[in-house]
Design a protein around this motif. Structure first.
Motif, mmCIF file in Angstrom:
data_model
loop_
_atom_site.group_PDB
_atom_site.id
_atom_site.type_symbol
_atom_site.label_atom_id
_atom_site.label_comp_id
_atom_site.label_asym_id
_atom_site.label_seq_id
_atom_site.Cartn_x
_atom_site.Cartn_y
_atom_site.Cartn_z
ATOM 1 N N GLN A 19 0.824 -1.207 0.000
ATOM 2 C CA GLN A 19 0.000 0.000 0.000
ATOM 3 C C GLN A 19 0.862 1.263 0.000
ATOM 4 O O GLN A 19 0.547 2.240 -0.684
ATOM 5 C CB GLN A 19 -0.955 -0.008 1.185
ATOM 6 C CG GLN A 19 -2.045 -1.045 1.028
ATOM 7 C CD GLN A 19 -2.893 -1.215 2.273
ATOM 8 O OE1 GLN A 19 -2.463 -0.917 3.393
ATOM 9 N NE2 GLN A 19 -4.106 -1.697 2.081
ATOM 10 N N ALA A 20 1.956 1.239 0.739
ATOM 11 C CA ALA A 20 2.865 2.381 0.757
ATOM 12 C C ALA A 20 3.503 2.587 -0.620
ATOM 13 O O ALA A 20 3.608 3.718 -1.096
ATOM 14 C CB ALA A 20 3.938 2.185 1.827
ATOM 15 N N ALA A 21 3.907 1.492 -1.281
ATOM 16 C CA ALA A 21 4.488 1.595 -2.621
ATOM 17 C C ALA A 21 3.456 2.107 -3.615
ATOM 18 O O ALA A 21 3.767 2.919 -4.492
ATOM 19 C CB ALA A 21 5.026 0.239 -3.072
ATOM 20 N N TRP A 22 2.225 1.646 -3.478
ATOM 21 C CA TRP A 22 1.146 2.095 -4.361
ATOM 22 C C TRP A 22 0.944 3.608 -4.220
ATOM 23 O O TRP A 22 0.781 4.329 -5.200
ATOM 24 C CB TRP A 22 -0.147 1.348 -4.014
ATOM 25 C CG TRP A 22 -1.279 1.657 -4.921
ATOM 26 C CD1 TRP A 22 -2.227 2.630 -4.753
ATOM 27 C CD2 TRP A 22 -1.612 1.009 -6.146
ATOM 28 N NE1 TRP A 22 -3.115 2.620 -5.784
ATOM 29 C CE2 TRP A 22 -2.760 1.625 -6.656
ATOM 30 C CE3 TRP A 22 -1.035 -0.053 -6.840
ATOM 31 C CZ2 TRP A 22 -3.351 1.233 -7.840
ATOM 32 C CZ3 TRP A 22 -1.636 -0.449 -8.027
ATOM 33 C CH2 TRP A 22 -2.774 0.195 -8.515
ATOM 34 N N ALA A 23 0.966 4.086 -2.991
ATOM 35 C CA ALA A 23 0.744 5.504 -2.726
ATOM 36 C C ALA A 23 1.929 6.367 -3.163
ATOM 37 O O ALA A 23 1.744 7.471 -3.675
ATOM 38 C CB ALA A 23 0.457 5.720 -1.244
ATOM 39 N N SER A 24 3.142 5.853 -2.977
ATOM 40 C CA SER A 24 4.328 6.668 -3.266
ATOM 41 C C SER A 24 4.770 6.590 -4.723
ATOM 42 O O SER A 24 5.326 7.548 -5.244
ATOM 43 C CB SER A 24 5.500 6.248 -2.374
ATOM 44 O OG SER A 24 6.048 5.005 -2.800
ATOM 45 N N ASN A 25 4.584 5.422 -5.346
ATOM 46 C CA ASN A 25 5.121 5.160 -6.689
ATOM 47 C C ASN A 25 6.633 5.385 -6.753
ATOM 48 O O ASN A 25 7.180 5.681 -7.809
ATOM 49 C CB ASN A 25 4.420 5.976 -7.768
ATOM 50 C CG ASN A 25 3.213 5.259 -8.303
ATOM 51 O OD1 ASN A 25 3.078 4.044 -8.169
ATOM 52 N ND2 ASN A 25 2.326 6.004 -8.915
ATOM 53 N N GLU A 26 7.293 5.242 -5.629
ATOM 54 C CA GLU A 26 8.745 5.372 -5.589
ATOM 55 C C GLU A 26 9.360 4.049 -6.046
ATOM 56 O O GLU A 26 9.018 2.990 -5.517
ATOM 57 C CB GLU A 26 9.228 5.706 -4.175
ATOM 58 C CG GLU A 26 8.900 7.103 -3.742
ATOM 59 C CD GLU A 26 9.665 8.150 -4.535
ATOM 60 O OE1 GLU A 26 10.807 7.897 -4.954
ATOM 61 O OE2 GLU A 26 9.100 9.232 -4.740
ATOM 62 N N PRO A 27 10.267 4.093 -7.034
ATOM 63 C CA PRO A 27 10.863 2.858 -7.540
ATOM 64 C C PRO A 27 11.453 1.956 -6.457
ATOM 65 O O PRO A 27 11.270 0.742 -6.495
ATOM 66 C CB PRO A 27 11.937 3.351 -8.510
ATOM 67 C CG PRO A 27 11.390 4.653 -9.006
ATOM 68 C CD PRO A 27 10.715 5.255 -7.806
#
Length: 71
Positions: A19-27
């Motif tokens: 969920q954090a990756a989805w929100a951030s879109n940080e590679p």
């Protein structure tokens, strides 16, 4: 003797990272979710799963993003 994390705890922790990756879109957040030999299905029984591991998944997750591993 220490308690080992349960499978439920492991899945919960991974879902929080997802969920954090989805929100951030940080590679790097995306790379941290998967191993380099991972296979990712965007739906059950996906006829075209993502192959090639975490670095390649960044390019699938964020179209147009470089798939090069971090330096």
């Amino acid at each position: 003797m220490t308690d080992q994390p349960s499978a439920r705890d492991h899945v919960h922790a991974w879902m929080e990272k997802y969920q954090a990756a989805w929100a951030s879109n940080e590679p790097q957040d995306i790379r941290d979710l998967f191993t380099e030999d991972a296979r990712y299905e965007t739906r059950p029984g996906d006829p075209e799963p993502w192959l090639g591991g975490s670095s390649r998944f960044v390019g699938k997750w964020i179209p147009g993003m470089s798939v090069m591993p971090p330096s």
